[in-house]
Design a protein around this motif. Structure first.
Motif: not given
Length: 217
Positions: A1-20
């Motif tokens: 089951x997804x959580x707010x924090x899981x989605x938030x951390x996943x998104x931040x990790x993605x944009x900071x790794x890929x810069x987009x």
């Protein structure tokens, strides 16, 4: 089951790794092993994740400084200084995100969309401090202008934030100096000055013109 924090951390990790941003919610959801439905249960878009993060950073800062025992002893000026020092200290934990978010949502003449939730909470906080300052006499009550004090503080908010993301000084000491000078100058303008006395004297003379005429030698 997804959580707010899981989605938030996943998104931040993605944009900071890929810069987009991810190309789509589908691609992003697949990457962090959730469904699109899981994503939309908590967020309407990628931008809403950033807005939520900004809101939480700001709300958290305001909550923490108000819990300090010394808070009620502070003047209006000291409370605003405390906020900005504490805010930048809090933002250090998310500096990479802050830089990414602001540089990718920079508006030429308007507040970036990602700060849409921050502006009202900051202005409400600033207005509380201003009203305390007006009630105590620390700040000058000026017709029409007093209502604009919070706007001046929002301008300082934007300036200090922009200064900080570009600050490469050791320990961000230049940002601390920008806070001190900017807030002190702003509150100096909010306080009573010789100009206020001159205006009050002018009002007095205009109200008592007939009396002044009788006093002529």
């Amino acid at each position: 089951m997804a959580t707010v924090e899981q989605i938030r951390k996943g998104y931040l990790d993605y944009v900071l790794t890929n810069n987009e941003k991810p190309k789509s919610v589908y691609i992003f959801a697949k990457k962090i092993k959730i469904t699109e439905a899981d994503f939309y249960q908590f967020f309407s878009s990628f931008e809403s994740i950033e807005k939520t993060t900004w809101f939480e950073l700001t709300f958290e800062t305001i909550t923490k400084i108000k819990e300090q025992e010394v808070w009620l002893q502070y003047t209006a000026r000291e409370k605003m200084l405390s906020f900005f020092y504490s805010y930048l200290e809090n933002l250090k934990n998310e500096r990479s995100f802050v830089i990414y978010s602001l540089k990718n949502h920079r508006g030429k003449f308007s507040t970036p969309d990602v700060l849409a939730g921050v502006k009202p909470i900051f202005e409400n906080f600033a207005q509380e401090i201003i009203e305390e300052g007006l009630d105590s006499g620390e700040l000058a009550e000026r017709r029409f202008l007093s209502k604009r004090y919070k706007d001046a503080l929002w301008i300082q908010f934007a300036f200090i934030l922009n200064f900080w993301i570009n600050d490469d000084s050791e320990g961000f000491e230049k940002s601390d100096e920008a806070i001190e000078k900017g807030i002190n100058v702003t509150f100096d303008l909010f306080q009573h000055s010789p100009i206020d006395n001159l205006l009050e004297y002018g009002k007095f003379l205009s109200r008592n013109g007939k009396f002044a005429e009788k006093m002529r030698f």
